[in-house]
Write a protein that holds these residues in place. Sequence first.
Motif, short mmCIF file in Angstrom:
data_model
loop_
_atom_site.label_atom_id
_atom_site.label_comp_id
_atom_site.label_asym_id
_atom_site.label_seq_id
_atom_site.Cartn_x
_atom_site.Cartn_y
_atom_site.Cartn_z
N ASP A 16 31.66 6.59 32.69
CA ASP A 16 31.81 8.05 32.76
C ASP A 16 30.46 8.76 32.79
N ALA A 17 29.50 8.25 32.01
CA ALA A 17 28.18 8.88 31.98
C ALA A 17 27.49 8.77 33.34
N LEU A 18 27.57 7.60 33.95
CA LEU A 18 26.93 7.41 35.25
C LEU A 18 27.64 8.20 36.34
N THR A 19 28.97 8.22 36.27
CA THR A 19 29.74 8.99 37.25
C THR A 19 29.43 10.48 37.15
N ALA A 20 29.21 10.95 35.91
CA ALA A 20 28.91 12.37 35.70
C ALA A 20 27.52 12.75 36.21
N GLY A 21 26.65 11.75 36.38
CA GLY A 21 25.33 12.07 36.93
C GLY A 21 24.14 11.51 36.17
N ALA A 22 24.39 10.76 35.08
CA ALA A 22 23.27 10.16 34.34
C ALA A 22 22.59 9.11 35.20
N THR A 23 21.27 9.01 35.05
CA THR A 23 20.50 8.03 35.81
C THR A 23 20.23 6.78 35.00
N GLY A 24 20.22 6.92 33.65
CA GLY A 24 19.95 5.78 32.79
C GLY A 24 20.85 5.75 31.57
N TYR A 25 21.00 4.55 30.99
CA TYR A 25 21.83 4.37 29.79
C TYR A 25 21.13 3.34 28.92
N LEU A 26 20.66 3.78 27.75
CA LEU A 26 19.88 2.92 26.86
C LEU A 26 20.45 3.00 25.45
N LEU A 27 20.52 1.86 24.77
CA LEU A 27 21.02 1.84 23.39
C LEU A 27 19.88 2.04 22.40
N LYS A 28 20.23 2.57 21.23
CA LYS A 28 19.22 2.92 20.24
C LYS A 28 18.59 1.71 19.55
N ASP A 29 19.07 0.51 19.87
CA ASP A 29 18.40 -0.67 19.33
C ASP A 29 17.30 -1.17 20.26
N ALA A 30 17.03 -0.41 21.30
CA ALA A 30 16.01 -0.80 22.28
C ALA A 30 14.62 -0.73 21.66
N LEU A 31 13.70 -1.49 22.22
CA LEU A 31 12.31 -1.42 21.80
C LEU A 31 11.68 -0.13 22.28
#
Length: 212
Positions: free
Chosen positions: A95-110
């Motif tokens: 849904d986020a990407l379909t709505a127009g987001a370019t990236g998706y990152l989780l908060k456990d990322a470095l």
Amino acid sequence: MSEMIRILLADDHAVVREGLRALLEQQPDMRVVAEASDGPTALRMVVGETPDVIVLDMKMPGATAVETIEAIKQQRPRTQVLVFTSYAEDSQVRDALTAGATGYLLKDALAEDLIRAVREVNAGRAWLHPQAQRQMLEWMRRPPSQVDSLTSRERSVLILLAEGQSNKQIARNLGLTAGTVKGYVSQVLDKLGVADRTQAALLAHKEGIAPE
């Protein structure tokens, strides 16, 4: 030095925004120009501050993140959205990407991954956390489902409906009026091709989008 990347932080936790600001502003090509604790504020900031990138949490008060992303892209199409959240459910990523987001990152990322993600989405290139990539691949491999036709808001209504909540309870949880919820329930039943709330709830459990 590269052109400065103007960033808007949208997260309802002040400590998260503070940490992100401290990290991102250590970069010579990044500057946080505004912060928002909910979707409506983020939308106003987009219009007023014209950021290049919005680092956006999926769970904030007010409008859903998907609705906020859609509104942001309508108001300022050139602004890139990087979702930065704790969850990577397949429906949320899609849904986020379909709505127009370019990236998706989780908060456990470095920290280095977040910095690189900001630069990548600023350049218009997609950036997905490995877990988000797996969720998208799994979703693409699944047979089509009636639930896939639902919007993010309709899916939220269905989940609460499947938990046995009344229209008034759903309205209270989603910050809507009971009349609006009644309309959403009708749309959900119609899209799912079921006759009543019980059948809709059974389908939601079968599809695994509602807790057991």
